[in-house]
Design a protein around this motif. Sequence first.
Motif, PDB file in Angstrom:
ATOM      1  N   ASN A 183       0.982  17.911   2.292  1.00  0.00           N
ATOM      2  CA  ASN A 183       0.307  16.954   1.418  1.00  0.00           C
ATOM      3  C   ASN A 183       0.763  15.527   1.707  1.00  0.00           C
ATOM      4  OD1 ASN A 183      -1.292  18.820   0.049  1.00  0.00           O
ATOM      5  ND2 ASN A 183       0.300  19.249  -1.467  1.00  0.00           N
ATOM      6  N   MET A 184       2.030  15.357   2.004  1.00  0.00           N
ATOM      7  CA  MET A 184       2.553  14.024   2.300  1.00  0.00           C
ATOM      8  C   MET A 184       1.934  13.480   3.590  1.00  0.00           C
ATOM      9  SD  MET A 184       6.542  12.856   2.719  1.00  0.00           S
ATOM     10  CE  MET A 184       6.775  13.805   4.228  1.00  0.00           C
ATOM     11  N   ILE A 185       1.742  14.366   4.572  1.00  0.00           N
ATOM     12  CA  ILE A 185       1.165  13.945   5.856  1.00  0.00           C
ATOM     13  C   ILE A 185      -0.337  13.670   5.723  1.00  0.00           C
ATOM     14  CG2 ILE A 185       0.686  14.690   8.221  1.00  0.00           C
ATOM     15  CD1 ILE A 185       3.306  16.310   8.093  1.00  0.00           C
ATOM     16  N   LEU A 186      -1.042  14.499   4.936  1.00  0.00           N
ATOM     17  CA  LEU A 186      -2.499  14.397   4.817  1.00  0.00           C
ATOM     18  C   LEU A 186      -2.960  13.320   3.837  1.00  0.00           C
ATOM     19  CD1 LEU A 186      -3.307  18.217   4.714  1.00  0.00           C
ATOM     20  CD2 LEU A 186      -3.816  16.651   6.607  1.00  0.00           C
ATOM     21  N   LYS A 187      -2.079  12.906   2.931  1.00  0.00           N
ATOM     22  CA  LYS A 187      -2.465  11.951   1.886  1.00  0.00           C
ATOM     23  C   LYS A 187      -3.086  10.669   2.440  1.00  0.00           C
ATOM     24  CE  LYS A 187      -0.734   9.725  -2.301  1.00  0.00           C
ATOM     25  NZ  LYS A 187       0.449   9.522  -3.174  1.00  0.00           N
ATOM     26  N   PRO A 188      -2.540  10.037   3.512  1.00  0.00           N
ATOM     27  CA  PRO A 188      -3.154   8.806   4.031  1.00  0.00           C
ATOM     28  C   PRO A 188      -4.591   8.998   4.507  1.00  0.00           C
ATOM     29  CG  PRO A 188      -0.939   9.072   4.889  1.00  0.00           C
ATOM     30  CD  PRO A 188      -1.286  10.357   4.211  1.00  0.00           C
TER      31      PRO A 188
ATOM     32  N   LEU B 191      -6.806  13.576   2.286  1.00  0.00           N
ATOM     33  CA  LEU B 191      -6.886  15.035   2.292  1.00  0.00           C
ATOM     34  C   LEU B 191      -5.633  15.639   1.668  1.00  0.00           C
ATOM     35  CD1 LEU B 191      -8.154  15.534   5.967  1.00  0.00           C
ATOM     36  CD2 LEU B 191      -9.556  15.638   3.895  1.00  0.00           C
ATOM     37  N   SER B 192      -5.698  16.942   1.413  1.00  0.00           N
ATOM     38  CA  SER B 192      -4.527  17.683   0.944  1.00  0.00           C
ATOM     39  C   SER B 192      -4.583  19.087   1.532  1.00  0.00           C
ATOM     40  CB  SER B 192      -4.504  17.747  -0.586  1.00  0.00           C
ATOM     41  OG  SER B 192      -5.478  18.655  -1.057  1.00  0.00           O
ATOM     42  N   THR B 193      -3.575  19.852   1.301  1.00  0.00           N
ATOM     43  CA  THR B 193      -3.564  21.224   1.833  1.00  0.00           C
ATOM     44  C   THR B 193      -4.623  22.085   1.159  1.00  0.00           C
ATOM     45  OG1 THR B 193      -1.812  21.759   0.236  1.00  0.00           O
ATOM     46  CG2 THR B 193      -1.115  21.194   2.463  1.00  0.00           C
ATOM     47  N   ASN B 194      -5.149  21.643   0.020  1.00  0.00           N
ATOM     48  CA  ASN B 194      -6.226  22.387  -0.644  1.00  0.00           C
ATOM     49  C   ASN B 194      -7.518  22.370   0.181  1.00  0.00           C
ATOM     50  OD1 ASN B 194      -4.640  23.048  -2.868  1.00  0.00           O
ATOM     51  ND2 ASN B 194      -5.132  21.136  -3.920  1.00  0.00           N
ATOM     52  N   ASN B 195      -7.609  21.431   1.134  1.00  0.00           N
ATOM     53  CA  ASN B 195      -8.789  21.383   2.005  1.00  0.00           C
ATOM     54  C   ASN B 195      -8.754  22.454   3.091  1.00  0.00           C
ATOM     55  OD1 ASN B 195      -8.335  18.098   1.358  1.00  0.00           O
ATOM     56  ND2 ASN B 195     -10.431  18.855   1.175  1.00  0.00           N
TER      57      ASN B 195
ATOM     58  N   PHE C 123     -11.549  24.809   7.143  1.00  0.00           N
ATOM     59  CA  PHE C 123     -11.518  23.484   6.520  1.00  0.00           C
ATOM     60  C   PHE C 123     -12.641  23.377   5.489  1.00  0.00           C
ATOM     61  CE2 PHE C 123     -12.989  19.037   6.408  1.00  0.00           C
ATOM     62  CZ  PHE C 123     -11.842  18.445   5.896  1.00  0.00           C
ATOM     63  N   ASN C 124     -12.311  22.901   4.300  1.00  0.00           N
ATOM     64  CA  ASN C 124     -13.285  22.732   3.224  1.00  0.00           C
ATOM     65  C   ASN C 124     -13.189  21.301   2.726  1.00  0.00           C
ATOM     66  OD1 ASN C 124     -14.957  22.798   1.012  1.00  0.00           O
ATOM     67  ND2 ASN C 124     -14.071  24.657   0.120  1.00  0.00           N
ATOM     68  N   GLN C 125     -14.209  20.471   2.998  1.00  0.00           N
ATOM     69  CA  GLN C 125     -14.172  19.050   2.659  1.00  0.00           C
ATOM     70  C   GLN C 125     -14.209  18.820   1.158  1.00  0.00           C
ATOM     71  OE1 GLN C 125     -13.999  16.282   4.863  1.00  0.00           O
ATOM     72  NE2 GLN C 125     -13.629  15.225   2.903  1.00  0.00           N
ATOM     73  N   ASN C 126     -14.824  19.753   0.387  1.00  0.00           N
ATOM     74  CA  ASN C 126     -15.047  19.516  -1.032  1.00  0.00           C
ATOM     75  C   ASN C 126     -13.805  19.730  -1.876  1.00  0.00           C
ATOM     76  OD1 ASN C 126     -17.775  18.939  -0.612  1.00  0.00           O
ATOM     77  ND2 ASN C 126     -18.325  21.130  -0.656  1.00  0.00           N
ATOM     78  N   ASN C 127     -12.862  20.498  -1.378  1.00  0.00           N
ATOM     79  CA  ASN C 127     -11.638  20.739  -2.165  1.00  0.00           C
ATOM     80  C   ASN C 127     -10.799  19.491  -2.219  1.00  0.00           C
ATOM     81  OD1 ASN C 127     -12.287  23.365  -2.691  1.00  0.00           O
ATOM     82  ND2 ASN C 127     -11.079  24.214  -0.990  1.00  0.00           N
ATOM     83  N   SER C 128     -10.054  19.363  -3.292  1.00  0.00           N
ATOM     84  CA  SER C 128      -9.192  18.194  -3.447  1.00  0.00           C
ATOM     85  C   SER C 128      -7.894  18.600  -4.086  1.00  0.00           C
ATOM     86  CB  SER C 128      -9.879  17.114  -4.266  1.00  0.00           C
ATOM     87  OG  SER C 128     -10.232  17.615  -5.542  1.00  0.00           O
TER      88      SER C 128
END
Length: 274
Positions: free
Chosen positions: A241-246, A249-253, A269-274
């Motif tokens: 999550n720390m890497i994807l935040k910028p 995105l998050s690991t939920n994607n 990969f799921n673009q709609n998840n947050s």
Amino acid sequence: MEEEKLKIPSNEEIIEEITRDLEGTCVKDEKQIIEDQDDKFYDVHDNLNEFDKHDDENLEYFDSVDEQKPELNHDNVDEEALKDRELNLSDDDKEKLRTEAEKLKNEGNNLFKLLNYDKAIETYTQGIQTCPLAFDNDRAILYANRAAAKSKCDKKTSAIDDCSKAIELNPKYLKAMLRRAQLYEQDDKLDEALADYQKVLEIDSSNWDALDATRRLPPKIQERNEKLKVEMMGKLKDLGNMILKPFGLSTNNFQMDQDPATGGYSVKFNQNNS
């Protein structure tokens, strides 16, 4: 006019002039003395402060050195020194030392029974230092007995080391192996404990303690591993999550699906998840 220029001052005027100059000089000298004394006072004060500063630094240094000193191990046995000692010993001399070590072992056993564990440890250590290196079995018993005394004093790590030494000297020493397994379990080293219990069963398949442990420990190990797995995945998720935040995105994607046939994972990969 000439009379005024040649006028000679009276004695009173001369004394007054001299006194005035002398008074000024004295006042000046007195002020200078006070200033000099003040300067010396502050110099001494500064020096004392500097001394105290260095003194404190020295004390801190020596305190740090004391903290770094390793704790003396009075149980340590220098086997190299024992080897050197035995170079000039005859077989009769070695037997005499063996007999003396046997007496020390019995003395240690009596102290153990009297619950005087610290003294028992000292006595077993004397026995180990006395017994010639050639008598592996005698030395193994002394190490195992010392381990038992140490375990009573809650010195688990040192007791495990003594059990290991006893097993090294006698690889089929069941009592030492069983004691080490129990100490490992008490120290929450379940994998090591299970391995020792299994070795005990290889030598004695009817040993009840080992049989019970081999049934009891596997579920505990699995439960512990699952907890560790959950903790590890949680930490990995936080890192992801720390890497994807910028990137917004998050690991939920990302969704991981396991293939039942191969046991491998695929990532979606799921673009709609947050």
